[in-house]
Enzyme design. Sequence first.
Site, mmCIF file in Angstrom:
data_model
loop_
_atom_site.group_PDB
_atom_site.id
_atom_site.type_symbol
_atom_site.label_atom_id
_atom_site.label_comp_id
_atom_site.label_asym_id
_atom_site.label_seq_id
_atom_site.Cartn_x
_atom_site.Cartn_y
_atom_site.Cartn_z
ATOM 1 N N ASP A 162 -7.518 -2.154 -7.429
ATOM 2 C CA ASP A 162 -7.674 -2.852 -6.201
ATOM 3 C C ASP A 162 -8.060 -4.364 -6.628
ATOM 4 O O ASP A 162 -8.350 -4.511 -7.829
ATOM 5 C CB ASP A 162 -8.946 -2.065 -5.656
ATOM 6 C CG ASP A 162 -9.347 -2.510 -4.590
ATOM 7 O OD1 ASP A 162 -8.503 -2.096 -3.490
ATOM 8 O OD2 ASP A 162 -10.460 -3.287 -4.259
ATOM 9 N N TYR A 181 -15.824 -10.795 0.076
ATOM 10 C CA TYR A 181 -16.213 -9.578 -0.144
ATOM 11 C C TYR A 181 -17.735 -9.835 -0.838
ATOM 12 O O TYR A 181 -18.794 -9.377 -0.527
ATOM 13 C CB TYR A 181 -15.516 -8.607 -1.000
ATOM 14 C CG TYR A 181 -14.300 -7.974 -0.061
ATOM 15 C CD1 TYR A 181 -14.822 -7.102 0.886
ATOM 16 C CD2 TYR A 181 -13.154 -8.092 -0.208
ATOM 17 C CE1 TYR A 181 -13.868 -6.255 1.612
ATOM 18 C CE2 TYR A 181 -12.139 -7.601 0.520
ATOM 19 C CZ TYR A 181 -12.525 -6.744 1.515
ATOM 20 O OH TYR A 181 -11.468 -6.083 2.368
ATOM 21 N N ARG A 184 0.749 -1.090 -0.010
ATOM 22 C CA ARG A 184 -0.146 0.149 0.176
ATOM 23 C C ARG A 184 0.802 1.265 -0.078
ATOM 24 O O ARG A 184 0.457 2.247 0.531
ATOM 25 C CB ARG A 184 -0.974 0.044 1.139
ATOM 26 C CG ARG A 184 -1.799 -1.262 1.367
ATOM 27 C CD ARG A 184 -2.666 -1.753 0.067
ATOM 28 N NE ARG A 184 -3.816 -0.926 -0.006
ATOM 29 C CZ ARG A 184 -4.921 -0.952 0.274
ATOM 30 N NH1 ARG A 184 -5.172 -2.184 0.943
ATOM 31 N NH2 ARG A 184 -5.863 -0.131 0.000
ATOM 32 N N ARG A 231 -2.859 6.138 0.141
ATOM 33 C CA ARG A 231 -2.518 6.194 1.451
ATOM 34 C C ARG A 231 -2.154 7.571 1.849
ATOM 35 O O ARG A 231 -2.664 8.468 2.198
ATOM 36 C CB ARG A 231 -1.897 5.045 2.025
ATOM 37 C CG ARG A 231 -2.613 3.696 1.648
ATOM 38 C CD ARG A 231 -3.332 3.377 3.193
ATOM 39 N NE ARG A 231 -4.302 2.213 2.956
ATOM 40 C CZ ARG A 231 -4.425 1.112 3.350
ATOM 41 N NH1 ARG A 231 -3.269 0.779 4.355
ATOM 42 N NH2 ARG A 231 -5.150 0.297 3.253
ATOM 43 N N ARG A 249 -6.811 12.774 -5.625
ATOM 44 C CA ARG A 249 -7.969 12.210 -4.995
ATOM 45 C C ARG A 249 -9.139 13.256 -4.781
ATOM 46 O O ARG A 249 -10.384 13.024 -4.810
ATOM 47 C CB ARG A 249 -8.027 11.515 -3.747
ATOM 48 C CG ARG A 249 -7.255 9.936 -3.939
ATOM 49 C CD ARG A 249 -8.341 9.031 -4.435
ATOM 50 N NE ARG A 249 -9.415 8.667 -3.322
ATOM 51 C CZ ARG A 249 -10.708 8.966 -3.421
ATOM 52 N NH1 ARG A 249 -11.154 9.482 -4.490
ATOM 53 N NH2 ARG A 249 -11.498 8.218 -2.313
HETATM 54 O O1 CP3 Z 1 -4.177 -4.252 2.660
HETATM 55 C C1 CP3 Z 1 -4.292 -5.246 1.988
HETATM 56 O O2 CP3 Z 1 -4.901 -6.371 2.484
HETATM 57 C C2 CP3 Z 1 -4.041 -5.660 0.530
HETATM 58 C C3 CP3 Z 1 -5.313 -6.333 -0.167
HETATM 59 C C4 CP3 Z 1 -6.415 -5.485 -0.556
HETATM 60 C C5 CP3 Z 1 -6.275 -4.476 -1.497
HETATM 61 N N1 CP3 Z 1 -7.796 -3.984 -1.329
HETATM 62 C C6 CP3 Z 1 -5.469 -4.101 -2.452
HETATM 63 C C7 CP3 Z 1 -5.112 -2.718 -2.842
HETATM 64 C C8 CP3 Z 1 -7.551 -5.683 0.512
HETATM 65 C C9 CP3 Z 1 -8.074 -6.338 1.457
HETATM 66 C C10 CP3 Z 1 -8.456 -4.640 -0.518
HETATM 67 C C11 CP3 Z 1 -9.834 -4.127 -0.326
HETATM 68 C C12 CP3 Z 1 -10.256 -2.945 0.108
HETATM 69 N N2 CP3 Z 1 -10.279 -1.942 -1.220
HETATM 70 C C13 CP3 Z 1 -10.218 -2.101 1.295
HETATM 71 C C14 CP3 Z 1 -10.050 -2.697 2.614
HETATM 72 C C15 CP3 Z 1 -11.361 -2.720 3.214
HETATM 73 C C16 CP3 Z 1 -11.245 -3.659 4.166
HETATM 74 O O3 CP3 Z 1 -12.113 -4.501 4.184
HETATM 75 O O4 CP3 Z 1 -10.704 -3.595 5.410
HETATM 76 C C17 CP3 Z 1 -10.042 -0.807 0.795
HETATM 77 C C18 CP3 Z 1 -10.210 0.597 1.741
HETATM 78 C C19 CP3 Z 1 -10.187 -0.630 -0.955
HETATM 79 C C20 CP3 Z 1 -10.418 0.388 -1.375
HETATM 80 C C21 CP3 Z 1 -9.102 1.161 -2.021
HETATM 81 N N3 CP3 Z 1 -7.919 0.401 -2.660
HETATM 82 C C22 CP3 Z 1 -8.530 2.266 -1.687
HETATM 83 C C23 CP3 Z 1 -9.149 3.365 -0.963
HETATM 84 C C24 CP3 Z 1 -7.249 2.252 -2.235
HETATM 85 C C25 CP3 Z 1 -6.293 3.541 -2.533
HETATM 86 C C26 CP3 Z 1 -5.271 3.632 -1.557
HETATM 87 C C27 CP3 Z 1 -5.589 3.459 -0.191
HETATM 88 O O5 CP3 Z 1 -5.036 2.492 0.345
HETATM 89 O O6 CP3 Z 1 -6.223 4.163 0.470
HETATM 90 C C28 CP3 Z 1 -7.069 1.013 -2.908
HETATM 91 C C29 CP3 Z 1 -6.066 0.769 -3.759
HETATM 92 C C30 CP3 Z 1 -5.424 -0.600 -3.522
HETATM 93 N N4 CP3 Z 1 -5.728 -1.561 -2.709
HETATM 94 C C31 CP3 Z 1 -3.930 -1.141 -3.727
HETATM 95 C C32 CP3 Z 1 -3.774 -2.418 -3.420
HETATM 96 C C33 CP3 Z 1 -2.641 -3.411 -3.710
HETATM 97 C C34 CP3 Z 1 -3.015 -0.339 -4.605
HETATM 98 C C35 CP3 Z 1 -1.998 0.692 -3.751
HETATM 99 C C36 CP3 Z 1 -0.927 0.405 -3.232
HETATM 100 O O7 CP3 Z 1 -0.606 -0.982 -3.057
HETATM 101 O O8 CP3 Z 1 -0.061 1.016 -2.706
#
Ligand code: CP3
Length: 351
Positions: A88, A161, A39, A43, A52
């Site tokens: 994602d 999910y 991540r 973030r 964003r």
């Molecule tokens: O952290 C992990 O466990 C990685 C696996 C994972 C990702 N998305 C990969 C990801 C999981 C479990 C998710 C689901 C998801 N998607 C969540 C977690 C929700 C929960 O149930 O706790 C969220 C908040 C999202 C939406 C999302 N995806 C956002 C807001 C962002 C932008 C950056 C951030 O983290 O705020 C993402 C991008 C994202 N999701 C990436 C990856 C590998 C790319 C960014 C990176 O890895 O640097």
Amino acid sequence: MRPPGEEVSPAVGSWAVNTTLLDACWGKPVERLPVWFMRQAGRCLPEYRALRERYGMFDIFRNPELAAEVTMQPVRRLGVDAAILFSDIVVPLAAVGIEIELQPGPVLAQPFRSSGDLARLRPLEPETDIPYVLDTVRLLAGELDVPLIGFAGAPFTLASYLIEGGSSKTLGRTKAAMHADPAFWAELLDRLADIVVASLRAQVEAGASAVQVFDSWVGLLSPADYRRSVLPATGKIFAGLEDLGVPRIHFGVGTGELLELLAEAGPDVVGVDWRVPLDRARGRLGHHVSVQGNLDPAVCLAPWDVVAREATAVLDANAGRPGHVFNLGWGVLPETDPATLRRLVDFVHGE
Ligand code: CP3
């Protein structure tokens, strides 16, 4: 070092590229320990937050210039040895027609409730379903001088999910479906495994140099449940990627008791969270896989001397063995100061 006057970053494959990540994944000795952060894009970076304010999550995922820009931001600012595609885990599910919003976590309009819902999960055809992801990868492969990691969610985490309809602390509904209807469950995970293989194969063919499969929530299962209900699907994924010849990383949270089984699924690298010291993790994993991890992300919120002490503890636990990729034990926390991450990269590099 690039020759003077050389302006353009060479693509992966040419001589000046930093391949320490790939070497460490293959268990080869490296001159400088590779480091990247789960991540790392999005973030905590102010340049991401600025973007964003103007664009939604899916707007960025579906726009190759924007997604590539967000992918490159941490490479520039933090000096990490790998980029991870900005996308994602639910993107391929949305692409086959499942209605999903990010608020910020995934929320489904119609969660899966019975075996009839399987009909909603058709196979993924990457070139037509996720062309924007592949265009982003192609753009990045031409720009980056570090390897690009492609990724996907693992079947169990994706299924959670689909069935819960969003985040859940217990995954009660998911586990109930797993226990109550093994035939439905096996078919669901098998279809998800096929989607993951299609997505990751296409990412690699477009230019990703490594892949990571995130099974973030699988630590909620017992080893017996993992073996019976999850291993067939994760095993299918790693077997389905083997001929590509790129390192395959497998990561989950709270997987201390599952590490042997994660390795049995067939990855080249197992990601370890902060709960298991790397020497003990290696004891469970054996010599055939590399390890990735495992500084507690919360440590990065502490003063620098604590960060340095805890990073040293991670390095000491690995004791210089080849086959270590330095990372956090899970994703960067949003409140982390990027300057701390930059300092940590330099520290791990020995600078
Ligand atoms: O952290 C992990 O466990 C990685 C696996 C994972 C990702 N998305 C990969 C990801 C999981 C479990 C998710 C689901 C998801 N998607 C969540 C977690 C929700 C929960 O149930 O706790 C969220 C908040 C999202 C939406 C999302 N995806 C956002 C807001 C962002 C932008 C950056 C951030 O983290 O705020 C993402 C991008 C994202 N999701 C990436 C990856 C590998 C790319 C960014 C990176 O890895 O640097």
